[in-house]
Design a protein around this motif. Structure first.
Motif, short mmCIF file in Angstrom:
data_model
loop_
_atom_site.label_atom_id
_atom_site.label_comp_id
_atom_site.label_asym_id
_atom_site.label_seq_id
_atom_site.Cartn_x
_atom_site.Cartn_y
_atom_site.Cartn_z
N ALA A 68 0.83 -1.21 0.00
CA ALA A 68 0.00 0.00 0.00
C ALA A 68 0.86 1.25 0.00
O ALA A 68 0.60 2.21 -0.74
CB ALA A 68 -0.94 0.00 1.21
N ALA A 69 1.92 1.24 0.81
CA ALA A 69 2.76 2.44 0.92
C ALA A 69 3.48 2.73 -0.40
O ALA A 69 3.64 3.90 -0.78
CB ALA A 69 3.78 2.26 2.04
N THR A 70 3.89 1.71 -1.11
CA THR A 70 4.56 1.93 -2.39
C THR A 70 3.62 2.58 -3.39
O THR A 70 4.00 3.53 -4.10
CB THR A 70 5.08 0.59 -2.95
N HIS A 71 2.40 2.08 -3.47
CA HIS A 71 1.42 2.69 -4.38
C HIS A 71 1.12 4.13 -3.97
O HIS A 71 0.98 5.01 -4.83
CB HIS A 71 0.14 1.86 -4.42
N LEU A 72 1.02 4.37 -2.68
CA LEU A 72 0.76 5.73 -2.21
C LEU A 72 1.93 6.66 -2.52
O LEU A 72 1.73 7.83 -2.85
CB LEU A 72 0.48 5.73 -0.70
N LEU A 73 3.15 6.14 -2.45
CA LEU A 73 4.31 6.95 -2.81
C LEU A 73 4.24 7.38 -4.27
O LEU A 73 4.53 8.53 -4.63
CB LEU A 73 5.60 6.17 -2.55
N PHE A 74 3.86 6.44 -5.13
CA PHE A 74 3.74 6.77 -6.55
C PHE A 74 2.62 7.78 -6.79
O PHE A 74 2.75 8.68 -7.62
CB PHE A 74 3.51 5.50 -7.38
N ILE A 75 1.51 7.64 -6.07
CA ILE A 75 0.41 8.59 -6.22
C ILE A 75 0.85 9.98 -5.79
O ILE A 75 0.56 10.98 -6.47
CB ILE A 75 -0.82 8.13 -5.40
N ALA A 76 1.57 10.05 -4.67
CA ALA A 76 2.06 11.35 -4.20
C ALA A 76 3.02 11.97 -5.21
O ALA A 76 2.96 13.18 -5.47
CB ALA A 76 2.75 11.19 -2.85
N LYS A 77 3.88 11.15 -5.80
CA LYS A 77 4.81 11.67 -6.79
C LYS A 77 4.07 12.13 -8.04
O LYS A 77 4.42 13.17 -8.64
CB LYS A 77 5.84 10.59 -7.17
N ASN A 78 3.04 11.39 -8.43
CA ASN A 78 2.22 11.82 -9.56
C ASN A 78 1.61 13.20 -9.29
O ASN A 78 1.59 14.07 -10.17
CB ASN A 78 1.09 10.81 -9.83
N MET A 79 1.11 13.39 -8.08
CA MET A 79 0.49 14.66 -7.72
C MET A 79 1.53 15.79 -7.75
O MET A 79 1.25 16.90 -8.21
CB MET A 79 -0.15 14.55 -6.33
#
Length: 241
Positions: A187-198
């Motif tokens: 979950a944290a890895t996907h959230l990291l990518f989402i944050a970077k996308n933002m």
């Protein structure tokens, strides 16, 4: 040549430029909606909304092609100079920025679907605030183009650092979660990518502001863009150290 004909030609050209601004405004509105819905899908764990964001991305791709073709036609038929030339070239590049923003929103929505299937991991308030700031900058950047407002564009350009600051906080928090429990890694890895996308969406909003400034003023912004991205060198220590 009848007296009315040159006026008709000029009026037609002005109509073309007005339509170009309207196309960019429409594409900007769609991009902003994609960003908002992608963030909402994450925060509410709404997989149906996330799927809608993924499906709608094709509309932005089509609009980019439409704007590019319209700009090329204007360049070929109108042979614009000075501020008109800068505007048309800026709009072509801005449509590319908006298309990329759509891609980042789509990717975030795809990952939101995966996150929704994982146990909850901390607060998502940072993501919500980050999305709000990104949308505000994007909206103001597009408004600056429509209004020929270099000052508004400059304000967007200077307002990227708070987005980077929130991203850095999310980055550190998620790394800590992963270090505390390996079960958090997915979950944290996907959230990291989402944050970077933002964060990258925020950068593209700033790119748009830079293009608007040049289109209006005729000179590029020469100062270094304010940034707060130190995540690459962030050191996260396990609790207790």
């Amino acid at each position: 040549m009848p007296n009315g004909q040159p006026q008709h030609i000029v009026r037609s050209y002005e109509d073309d430029l007005k339509r170009l601004r309207e196309l960019i405004a429409r594409m900007g509105g769609l991009a902003e909606r994609q960003v908002a819905d992608s963030a909402e899908a994450l925060i509410r764990r709404d997989t149906d909304l996330a799927a809608e964001v993924v499906q709608r991305d094709a509309q932005l791709d089509e609009m980019e092609r439409e704007i590019e073709q319209f700009c090329v036609r204007l360049l070929a038929l109108r042979q614009p100079v000075a501020s008109d030339l800068r505007l048309i070239v800026a709009c072509m590049k801005i449509s590319q920025d908006l298309e990329r923003i759509g891609d980042y929103a789509r990717n975030g929505a795809k990952r939101a679907i995966v996150v929704a299937q994982q146990p909850g991991l901390g607060s998502l308030n940072g993501f919500e605030r980050m999305a709000e700031l990104v949308q505000e900058n994007l909206r103001d950047a597009i408004d600056a183009l429509v209004e020929d407002d270099a000052a508004k564009a400059d304000a967007v350009w200077a307002n990227d650092a708070p987005i980077d600051g929130i991203y850095n906080g999310i980055f550190r928090e998620l790394l800590t979660f992963m270090m505390e429990d390996p079960r958090n890694i997915t979950a944290a890895t996907h959230l990291l990518f989402i944050a970077k996308n933002m964060e990258r969406i925020g950068d593209h909003a700033t790119n748009i502001a830079e293009r608007v400034h040049y289109a209006v003023v005729g000179q590029p912004l020469v100062e270094e863009r304010p940034k707060a991205d130190v995540s690459a060198s962030a050191v996260v220590r396990p609790p207790g150290e």
